[in-house]
Each structure stands twice: as C-alpha cells, then as structure tokens.
Design a protein around this motif. Structure first.
Motif, PDB file in Angstrom:
ATOM      1  N   ASP A  10      25.094  47.665 -18.234  1.00  0.00           N
ATOM      2  CA  ASP A  10      23.899  47.248 -17.496  1.00  0.00           C
ATOM      3  C   ASP A  10      23.383  45.912 -18.004  1.00  0.00           C
ATOM      4  OD1 ASP A  10      24.009  49.525 -15.970  1.00  0.00           O
ATOM      5  OD2 ASP A  10      22.401  50.586 -17.039  1.00  0.00           O
ATOM      6  N   TYR A  48      24.992  43.445 -19.299  1.00  0.00           N
ATOM      7  CA  TYR A  48      25.843  42.328 -18.905  1.00  0.00           C
ATOM      8  C   TYR A  48      26.274  42.402 -17.428  1.00  0.00           C
ATOM      9  CZ  TYR A  48      25.973  40.984 -23.776  1.00  0.00           C
ATOM     10  OH  TYR A  48      25.609  40.579 -25.051  1.00  0.00           O
ATOM     11  N   ARG A  49      25.625  43.287 -16.691  1.00  0.00           N
ATOM     12  CA  ARG A  49      25.850  43.400 -15.247  1.00  0.00           C
ATOM     13  C   ARG A  49      27.330  43.633 -14.911  1.00  0.00           C
ATOM     14  NH1 ARG A  49      21.885  39.562 -15.982  1.00  0.00           N
ATOM     15  NH2 ARG A  49      19.908  39.981 -14.944  1.00  0.00           N
ATOM     16  N   PRO A  53      29.861  46.011 -13.299  1.00  0.00           N
ATOM     17  CA  PRO A  53      29.754  47.099 -12.321  1.00  0.00           C
ATOM     18  C   PRO A  53      30.571  48.334 -12.705  1.00  0.00           C
ATOM     19  CG  PRO A  53      31.197  45.384 -11.489  1.00  0.00           C
ATOM     20  CD  PRO A  53      30.597  44.850 -12.758  1.00  0.00           C
TER      21      PRO A  53
END
Length: 302
Positions: free
Chosen positions: A45, A47-48, A50
């Motif tokens: 989350d 470092y985004r 997916p």
C-alpha cells in the motif's frame, strides 16, 4: 534495467534502505514477496503496488517471469531462495552473507557460474563515497572499527552477519595481495564479545576490530599513507590530516541516507549489470570461515 523486479523479504533493511532506492527508479515493474500477509499489505500500500504484484509464495512469484530480484530474507533462508531464483534464470542480488558457511556460499557461487546467471552479494561499503575515495589514496595502514552497543551472539552468527562487513572492507581497501593473517577475539560461554583481524602484505597492514559491548554503535575508518591520514566516522564524516593541516569535509545534509551508505550505488550497479567478480565475494567468505575456525577451535575464551 527496466522490467519486472522483485523484492523478496520485507524486513528492516528492505524497508529502510532498498525499497526507497528501488522505487525511485523509473521503468521498474515492482513485485513484492513476504510470507507475512499483514506486512505485505502495509508495504505494498505504501508503494502503491497493486494486488497482482503481491506474493506470499515464491512459486507464484516466479511464474510471473522476473527480470531481476533483490533478496532480503534472513540469512538462514538465503541458500534456498537464491537457488530457486538461479534455477529460474533470474539475476539475483542478495544481502551479505551468501550463506553462513563457506561450503554453502561456495555452492551458490558454483551454481551461478554453472547456470550463467548473474549473482551479486550486497557489500555496500565498497560503494560508500567516502570509502571509495579513501581507496584511491596511499594505504600503508588501514584501521577499521565497527562497534556495537550490546547484542552479542554466537561466533558464526556475528562473524558472517556483521563482522563480514569489516572483513570485506579491509579486503577492498588493501593495496595488494594479502600474505599473512592474524586473528584474535574473546568468546565467553559461546558468545562472541570482541574480534580482530589483521592482514599484512607488501608494504601494508590492515586491522579490523569489533566490540559487541562498546557503549556506542559506531564505525570508524582510518587510512594512512603518503603523508596523509584520512578518517571516516560513521561512513560519512571525513577528516583529512596532511602537513599539519586538518580539513573536515562537510556532509551534504540533503543527500539520502541510502546514497551515503552506498545502497543507491550498489543497486544501480546491479540493475545496470555492472557486477563485481563473484569469486571476489567468495574470498571474503573464505576469510570469515577462517576467523570462525580460529575463534572456535583456537581457544579464544573470556
């Protein structure tokens, strides 16, 4: 290098040093793996990253076809993890040590060579700017202290997980072949309290020491030669003595910690395919095994 890059193991070293460096690079398709689902979710989350690039299983990760991997799992899991990556043809960077035994380290080196897959060991001190600069001057006498404030452990554990930094840095800094070695230390009830390594060659002496209960955590390097002494404290504070003059180099307070500690540079080298001789890393493991043997079989006692 652009492409699918995995970070395997999301402990302190990965979160504090490697992920901030790796994620700052453009063009990387980051994949994350750890067996801890809660930690995986938190880091992914942050470092985004997916869901399709989050993994708790190495087989599933390898099925996605990686271009490179950074391994930051505990030392006891290095061999199994690296073997799987090499067998899959994945260029691999692994924290030091390769393994906590010379036999284990040698087996991984031989496997990488046999398969022709790049393998790099994370000796980041070779990339520390202040140490790299010291390596360009005269080096008649090298003295390196890496002390800790508490936290003793078994001889093999401490030598291969921590003192190995001292061993490798001495080997990096000496200006010629090592001809003789001298090892000392104090082991109390199986716990390593202090250790020293002296290596001697043509015209040079290098001494490395570690005390596990020194009252402070500090690393200090002194390199002397050609009428100059250079002191480096905690990898970045540089003082130069020459001709009676003392010059203190001002640190760049805005420079990332990872750059000052050589992490940024070693990551760049790995991803660019600029790998050092793997046998050079193995020689550091050989010297560590020699230290362990001397301390455990040579009667070093408190």
């Amino acid at each position: 290098m652009a492409g699918k890059v995995a970070v395997i193991g999301l402990g302190d070293i990965a979160r504090k040093a490697y992920l901030p460096t790796i994620t700052a690079r453009a063009g990387l398709d980051l994949h994350l793996m750890t067996r801890n689902p809660a930690r995986l979710a938190d880091v992914a989350d942050q470092y985004r990253v997916p869901e399709p690039r989050r993994f708790t299983d190495l087989d599933e990760l390898l099925a996605h076809g990686l271009d490179a991997a950074f391994v930051h799992v505990p030392t006891t899991a290095h061999a199994a993890t690296v073997r799987r990556l090499l067998a899959a043809g994945v260029p691999t960077y692994v924290d030091k040590p390769l393994d906590d035994s010379l036999a284990g380290a040698r087996a991984l080196v031989e496997l990488a060579e046999r398969l022709g897959v790049p393998l790099m060991v994370g000796f980041n001190r070779r990339y520390v700017p202040a140490y790299a600069e010291a390596a360009r001057g005269a080096r008649d006498l090298v003295v390196l202290q890496k002390n800790q404030d508490g936290g003793s452990g078994g001889v093999r554990e401490i030598v291969f997980d921590d003192f190995i930094h001292v061993v490798d840095t001495l080997r990096f800094l000496v200006p010629g072949p090592i001809e003789r070695t001298f090892i000392g230390g104090v082991v109390t009830e199986g716990e390593l309290e202090q250790v020293s390594l002296t290596v001697v060659g043509g015209g040079f002496t290098a001494i490395g020491t570690m005390h596990r209960r020194a009252g402070a955590k500090q690393e200090r390097l002194e390199v002397t030669g050609g009428g100059v002494k250079v002191e480096v404290t905690d990898l970045g504070q540089v003082t130069r003595h020459e001709g009676g003059r003392v010059t203190r180099q001002t640190e760049d307070g805005w420079a990332p910690v990872a750059r000052r500690r050589g992490i940024e540079q070693v990551c760049t080298a790995f991803l660019a395919g600029e790998l050092p001789d793997l046998r050079e890393a193995l020689r550091t493991h050989e010297l560590c095994e020699q230290v362990v043997t001397e301390l455990t079989e040579g009667g070093a006692v408190g």
